[in-house]
Design an enzyme around this catalytic site. Sequence first.
Site, short mmCIF file in Angstrom:
data_model
loop_
_atom_site.label_atom_id
_atom_site.label_comp_id
_atom_site.label_asym_id
_atom_site.label_seq_id
_atom_site.Cartn_x
_atom_site.Cartn_y
_atom_site.Cartn_z
N ASP A 1 -7.34 57.98 44.62
CA ASP A 1 -7.83 56.95 45.53
C ASP A 1 -8.85 57.57 46.49
OD1 ASP A 1 -6.53 53.97 46.56
OD2 ASP A 1 -7.84 55.07 47.96
N ILE A 2 -9.90 56.83 46.77
CA ILE A 2 -10.98 57.36 47.61
C ILE A 2 -10.55 57.47 49.08
CG2 ILE A 2 -12.19 55.20 48.23
CD1 ILE A 2 -14.79 56.60 47.21
N ASN B 1 -0.35 45.68 44.81
CA ASN B 1 -0.71 44.58 45.69
C ASN B 1 -1.30 43.46 44.83
OD1 ASN B 1 -0.04 46.07 48.02
ND2 ASN B 1 -2.03 47.08 47.98
N GLY C 1 -2.28 41.47 49.79
CA GLY C 1 -3.12 42.55 50.33
C GLY C 1 -4.01 43.22 49.31
N GLN C 2 -4.28 42.53 48.19
CA GLN C 2 -5.13 43.14 47.15
C GLN C 2 -6.59 43.08 47.57
OE1 GLN C 2 -4.51 41.48 43.24
NE2 GLN C 2 -5.91 42.94 42.27
N HIS D 1 -4.20 47.38 39.41
CA HIS D 1 -4.01 48.82 39.63
C HIS D 1 -2.67 49.06 40.28
CE1 HIS D 1 -6.10 47.12 43.16
NE2 HIS D 1 -5.39 47.98 43.88
N HIS E 1 -0.75 51.76 42.67
CA HIS E 1 -0.84 52.93 43.55
C HIS E 1 0.37 53.82 43.26
CE1 HIS E 1 -3.72 51.05 46.52
NE2 HIS E 1 -3.23 49.96 45.97
P1 5GP Z 1 -5.70 47.34 46.93
O1 5GP Z 1 -5.70 47.01 48.39
O2 5GP Z 1 -6.62 46.44 46.15
O3 5GP Z 1 -4.32 47.44 46.34
O4 5GP Z 1 -6.23 48.83 46.83
C1 5GP Z 1 -7.51 49.18 46.41
C2 5GP Z 1 -7.60 50.68 46.53
O5 5GP Z 1 -8.80 51.10 45.90
C3 5GP Z 1 -7.67 51.17 47.99
O6 5GP Z 1 -6.59 52.07 48.23
C4 5GP Z 1 -9.03 51.87 48.07
O7 5GP Z 1 -9.01 53.04 48.85
C5 5GP Z 1 -9.34 52.18 46.62
N1 5GP Z 1 -10.76 52.21 46.32
C6 5GP Z 1 -11.68 51.27 46.69
N2 5GP Z 1 -12.89 51.62 46.23
C7 5GP Z 1 -12.74 52.78 45.55
C8 5GP Z 1 -13.66 53.62 44.83
O8 5GP Z 1 -14.85 53.37 44.72
N3 5GP Z 1 -13.14 54.75 44.26
C9 5GP Z 1 -11.80 55.06 44.36
N4 5GP Z 1 -11.42 56.18 43.75
N5 5GP Z 1 -10.92 54.30 45.02
C10 5GP Z 1 -11.38 53.16 45.61
#
Ligand code: 5GP
Length: 115
Positions: A33-34, A89, A95-96, A102, A104
């Site tokens: 994750d970034i 999420n 909270g997606q 994906h 986590h």
């Molecule tokens: P969500 O809130 O949709 O469950 O989580 C999305 C996740 O994707 C977040 O933890 C965010 O840090 C990660 N993320 C968003 N953009 C990028 C990206 O460009 N590269 C990577 N490696 N992770 C990302």
Amino acid sequence: MNVDPDCLFCKIVAGQIPSKKVFEDEELLAFHDIHPWAPVHVLVIPKQHIATLADVGPEHDALLGRMLGLAPRLMKELGVGNGFRTLLNTGRDGGQEVYHLHMHVMGGPRPWRKG
Ligand code: 5GP
Ligand code: ZN
């Protein structure tokens, strides 16, 4: 394979956006994750575009099983030996933020930044 050309994670699958990959096979990809919440924070995704967990059907059972089954293996490979958290999420109230399915997987010594 179903792909959405405007989807961030489809672009990561295609290599159009770089990522730090930790696992790849024909149907799954895992990368760091970034913005990690924990010392180790990876995302496990299907290569095909599925927007959310609410969009899966029985035809995805095996894929979902493989995503979950990959988690302990990755944590072991990344040196996480004291437990980890798995999180999906789903949708706005879930909270997606990125609408490509994906999971986590977070681990490493606490305190964590979040989660
Ligand atoms: P969500 O809130 O949709 O469950 O989580 C999305 C996740 O994707 C977040 O933890 C965010 O840090 C990660 N993320 C968003 N953009 C990028 C990206 O460009 N590269 C990577 N490696 N992770 C990302
Ligand atoms: Zn996608």
